[in-house]
Design a protein around this motif. Structure first.
Motif, PDB file in Angstrom:
ATOM      1  N   SER A 148      -5.129   0.839   4.419  1.00 21.53           N
ATOM      2  CA  SER A 148      -4.424  -0.329   3.906  1.00 21.53           C
ATOM      3  C   SER A 148      -4.391  -0.287   2.388  1.00 21.53           C
ATOM      4  N   ASP A 196      -2.653  -2.718   0.898  1.00 18.01           N
ATOM      5  CA  ASP A 196      -2.380  -4.120   0.558  1.00 18.01           C
ATOM      6  C   ASP A 196      -3.548  -4.579  -0.299  1.00 18.01           C
ATOM      7  N   LEU A 238       4.918   6.906   3.841  1.00 15.53           N
ATOM      8  CA  LEU A 238       4.809   5.494   4.217  1.00 15.53           C
ATOM      9  C   LEU A 238       4.787   5.325   5.728  1.00 15.53           C
ATOM     10  N   HIS A 251       3.536  -2.491   1.171  1.00 13.81           N
ATOM     11  CA  HIS A 251       2.157  -2.341   1.661  1.00 13.81           C
ATOM     12  C   HIS A 251       1.660  -3.602   2.358  1.00 13.81           C
ATOM     13  N   GLN A 265       1.047   0.469   6.463  1.00  9.79           N
ATOM     14  CA  GLN A 265      -0.070   1.246   5.951  1.00  9.79           C
ATOM     15  C   GLN A 265       0.372   2.706   5.847  1.00  9.79           C
TER      16      GLN A 265
END
Length: 885
Positions: free
Chosen positions: A539, A541, A575, A704, A708
């Motif tokens: 991840s 993010d 991606l 993001h 992931q």
């Protein structure tokens, strides 16, 4: 008072039956003895005196029965006697009893397991307060463009729903496209956890109130609002030790501090089933610019759904008008549906189809058992005729048979509960995590009641024909010592077998088509080489990687470290991967005759060695290189489908997209899960690849949030401890960044096709069970025919008939029944298989190889089932048969 006294007396008699019987016997002996003594005094001999006494007394048995009718509860006592007699009969025939119970256990167990899922999805209420007042939004289009489906909404629609539909408490959750996790730092430990992004009032819609703390406020849900989090009970207990002082403290989530404002109650369930919840902060920008919010609703008190639908229609009237403007002749309307229906809508048709298949299994089993019961009645004909001759009524005989069937059905039902429990556990283990949109699937009271009803129904279905057969029984002819199969009974059994085979044909054809469709999906050209590839997701993010420079540094250092792993040939990052859903975006052609045209496409950022790592062929132009950095000319590579659809097959290298992005290459298509026009679980569609180094600060946080990225390594041979070495390589670039999971390409393929594989497994299992039951039915028909006609066959052989002729004559009974069932099944397939069009990919509904395979399978099974019992004919000794005569 007399009625109460009689009732109490009858109840007491139930527990003193043995004593009362002894008293009755003693009283009868005394009465008859006195009569005998009186007759002897009159000059009769002892024998004459006893005969006269019995004659004057009347029937002793009838007197006993009349007395028993006056005490206790005769109906209960008769039922108990019937039960005892039925148990003795069944224990006397253990083979028949076990066959029936086992057959019922399999059929009832299959129905119980599938109904458990139907019950959880469609009958059990959602685990929220007043679930009937919860809903989701559907859009229905009529006219030139027709659809009727649940929708996601954008930021503009959300604001209109929130501010202009007072009839509802509304909330939205953010879409994740499969990336539902973030990284949490707890002390020195970093853990990947599941996260949910929800708006204010989301928990209010669910009627969930934090056990400690509070829900999100509206201020916290505004763009750029405070970073706050609500923890699940499990995360709070397991990671933070249930520390109540955690409220108001900050935790490091997504690489930045979040204030903990609440903890959910133990056992609280949400549609997201996350470990931590953060405020969505929806807006019209970024994520809110597309259909990326999933709304859920709760009806306010005193308002109807019709009123709410009218308010939604007014709030979104402009959107509906624009739809009609750009789709001539189409009309768009919005309406609400119960949340449970919306949550389970995709699975409902599949589960109901499986329930129908399980019903077919039950019918096949009942047909089998009805045939076995008919044979058993035939063998018991002398016994039943004797009982009729001794005064039993036909109703009493039929009641006794129903009691036997009831015991068998209840025994089969009880065993079916066990089989259903095991089948359900196995089925749940087969399903991927979070495959079912419900938290718990169990054998609850409703499921057990269903099993009881099914068991009772089976006793009626397979017991009806034998019971009716006793009504046609001729007393005089049935008293013969040998019972032969009547013509009508044989034809009835053949009809039952034909019905079994017909249903089996439908199940075999349906499962065969699904198998063929799955094979097509798994064997179509992948467009890359999956062998020797291992991938890992993480991840991003994370606030630290919103900066493009930090993002590029992470990729460069982690890829360089993975390249140093012994046995690794090449490493890269993308991606998304083949077999997965990719990011969807709009692209505009900037030059040429197509200039100004805008289309939707898949977008994948990649590092330079991505195509080498996956061995995706480059058809035209070049690959990306390290020179394609943030300050270089923006470049893209498109796939064959992109070239064919947008440039009509013309070479696109050198053309410009989105003002300044130059196409530098064309690569082959790969199979993926479509997000643009999903007509199949795996397909090829237009895709645009961009260099990861050219991702800007605006796009990185957005993509993001949904996806992931995957780290990819290719090895020439298996590498021991590869996943651990990949994690260490990533840790060398960022020690606080864990991988969320490791996947081989075959594992990703299995994950994408999980629904299709489950459908194939379940329907194939049911088709196999139906085939087995049909085989047993054909075998039993022929085997019983051989047993019943052994004398006739022996006489025929003694009179000159050959063994081969006898085998063909007897075996033909089963073959003819199977043949007519096969024809009937093919006729049923004409209508039944058409309903499968939407789940068949690369296979026609009336697929010749599938139908041929079904025919060959049924013919082989029929020949096997008839050959085994008719071989017994070769052992019949005609001389012994004649001696017995």
């Amino acid at each position: 008072m007399d009625a109460i006294r009689i009732l109490l007396s009858r109840c007491a008699a139930l527990f003193r039956r043995r004593n009362l019987e002894e008293e009755l016997e003693e009283e009868l002996r005394t009465h008859i003895g006195l009569a005998v003594e009186e007759n002897i005094r009159r000059g009769m001999t002892a024998l004459e005196a006893r005969t006269a006494a019995l004659r004057s007394f009347g029937g002793v048995t009838q007197t006993k029965e009349a007395y028993r009718m006056q005490r206790g509860f005769p109906s209960v006592e008769m039922l108990v006697r019937d039960l005892r007699y039925a148990l003795r009969q069944l224990l006397r025939n253990p083979g028949f009893t076990l066959t029936v119970i086992l057959t019922l256990a399999l059929a009832v167990g299959a129905n119980t397991a599938i109904f458990s899922i139907v019950n959880a999805l469609m009958l059990n209420s959602l685990p929220f307060a007043h679930p009937e007042r919860m809903g989701a939004i559907y859009a229905r289009a009529a006219g030139s463009l027709a659809f009727d489906e649940r929708i996601d909404i954008d930021g503009e629609q959300w604001e209109a729903l929130r501010d202009h539909v007072p009839a509802l408490i509304s909330a939205v959750a953010g879409e994740t496209s499969g990336a539902s996790g973030v990284n949490l730092r707890a002390g020195e430990h970093v853990q990947y956890i599941h996260a949910g992004r929800i708006s204010a009032h989301y928990l209010d819609v669910l009627s969930i109130h934090p056990e400690a703390g509070r829900n999100f406020s509206e201020a916290e849900d505004l763009p750029h609002g405070a970073k706050t989090a609500i923890l699940s009970y499990g995360l709070w207990r397991n990671i933070f030790g249930g520390d109540r002082n955690l409220l108001g403290e900050t935790i490091l989530l997504k690489g930045e501090p979040y204030t903990v404002i609440g903890v959910l109650p133990e056992g609280a369930i949400t549609p997201l089933n996350a470990d931590v919840y953060t405020a969505l902060q929806p807006s019209r920008e970024g994520e809110g610019g597309g259909l990326n919010y999933e709304p859920i609703l709760r009806l306010r008190d005193g308002v109807t759904w019709q009123q709410a639908d009218a308010e939604i229609g007014r709030a979104w009237a402009e959107r509906a008008a624009n739809f009609a403007k750009y789709n001539h002749g189409a009309r768009l309307s919005y309406y609400s549906v119960p949340l449970q229906k919306a949550q389970t809508g995709e699975l409902r048709p599949k589960v109901l189809t499986l329930m129908l298949a399980a019903g077919f299994i039950l019918l096949i089993a009942c047909a089998n058992l009805a045939g076995l019961a008919l044979v058993r009645i035939l063998r018991r004909t002398p016994e039943i005729a004797t009982r009729l001759a001794l005064g039993a009524s036909r109703w009493q005989i039929q009641k006794q048979l129903w009691v036997e069937n009831l015991i068998l059905a209840l025994g089969g039902g009880l065993a079916g509960v066990g089989v259903g429990f095991l089948a359900l556990r196995g089925l749940l283990l087969l399903l991927p995590e979070n495959f079912l949109p419900v938290a718990d699937v169990t054998l609850d009271g409703r499921v057990l009641a269903f099993t009881l009803v099914v068991s009772l129904l089976t006793s009626v279905l397979f017991g009806m024909l034998p019971a009716l057969a006793t009504r046609k029984m001729d007393l005089r002819s049935s008293m013969a010592s040998r019972a032969e199969a009547g013509g009508y009974r044989l034809r009835l059994r053949q009809a039952l077998i034909a019905g079994e085979v017909a249903l089996t044909v439908v199940l075999l054809a349906a499962s065969g088509l699904l198998i063929r469709a799955l094979i097509h999906l798994e064997t179509q050209p992948a467009g890359f080489n999956p062998t020797g590839v291992m991938t890992a997701k993480a991840s991003l993010d994370d606030a630290r990687y919103h900066d493009p420079a930090a993002f590029r540094k992470l990729l460069d250092e982690s890829i360089s470290a993975m390249q140093q792993i012994p046995g690794v040939q090449v490493a890269a990052v993308g991606l998304s991967l083949p077999y997965e859903r990719a990011l969807n975006d709009a692209v505009t052609i900037h030059d040429g005759k197509e200039a100004g045209q805008q289309f939707g496409t898949d977008v994948v950022y990649i590092t330079p060695d991505y195509f080498d790592a996956l061995q995706i062929p480059v058809l035209l132009g070049r690959r990306f290189t390290a020179a394609d950095g943030p300050n270089a000319q923006p470049v893209v590579i498109v796939n064959r489908s992109f070239m064919r659809k947008f440039f009509h097959g013309a070479i696109p290298v050198g053309r410009t997209l989105n003002k300044n992005a130059v196409i530098v290459g064309v690569v082959d298509d790969v199979q993926l899960s479509s997000g643009l026009n999903p007509v199949a679980p795996l397909m090829t569609e237009e895709t645009m690849y961009i260099p990861a180094a050219q991702m800007n600060a605006q796009l990185l946080p957005l993509v993001h949030t949904w996806f992931q990225p995957s780290w990819i390594v290719r090895t020439a041979a298996p590498v021991e401890g590869l996943t651990q070495q990949m994690q260490r390589a990533l840790a060398s670039a960022d020690p606080s960044l864990p991988f969320s999971g490791f996947y081989s390409m075959s594992g990703l393929l299995a994950k994408t096709l999980a629904t299709q594989r489950i459908e194939v497994a379940l329907l194939s299992a049911m088709a196999g069970l139906a085939l087995l039951l049909s085989m047993v039915g054909i075998f039993a028909l022929v085997a019983n025919l051989v047993a019943q006609r052994t004398r006739e066959i022996g006489i025929r052989i003694a009179l000159g008939s050959s063994i081969r002729q006898a085998m063909i004559h007897v075996g033909g009974t089963g073959v003819r029944a199977s043949f007519f069932g096969l024809i009937a099944g093919l006729v049923l397939c004409i209508g039944a298989l058409r309903a499968m069009r939407s789940v068949l990919y690369g296979v026609r509904v009336y697929d010749a190889p599938t139908i041929l395979a079904v025919l060959v399978t049924l013919i082989a099974v029929t020949l096997l089932a008839t050959s085994i019992p008719v071989l017994r004919i070769a052992r019949i000794d005609p001389a012994k048969t004649l001696r017995d005569e």
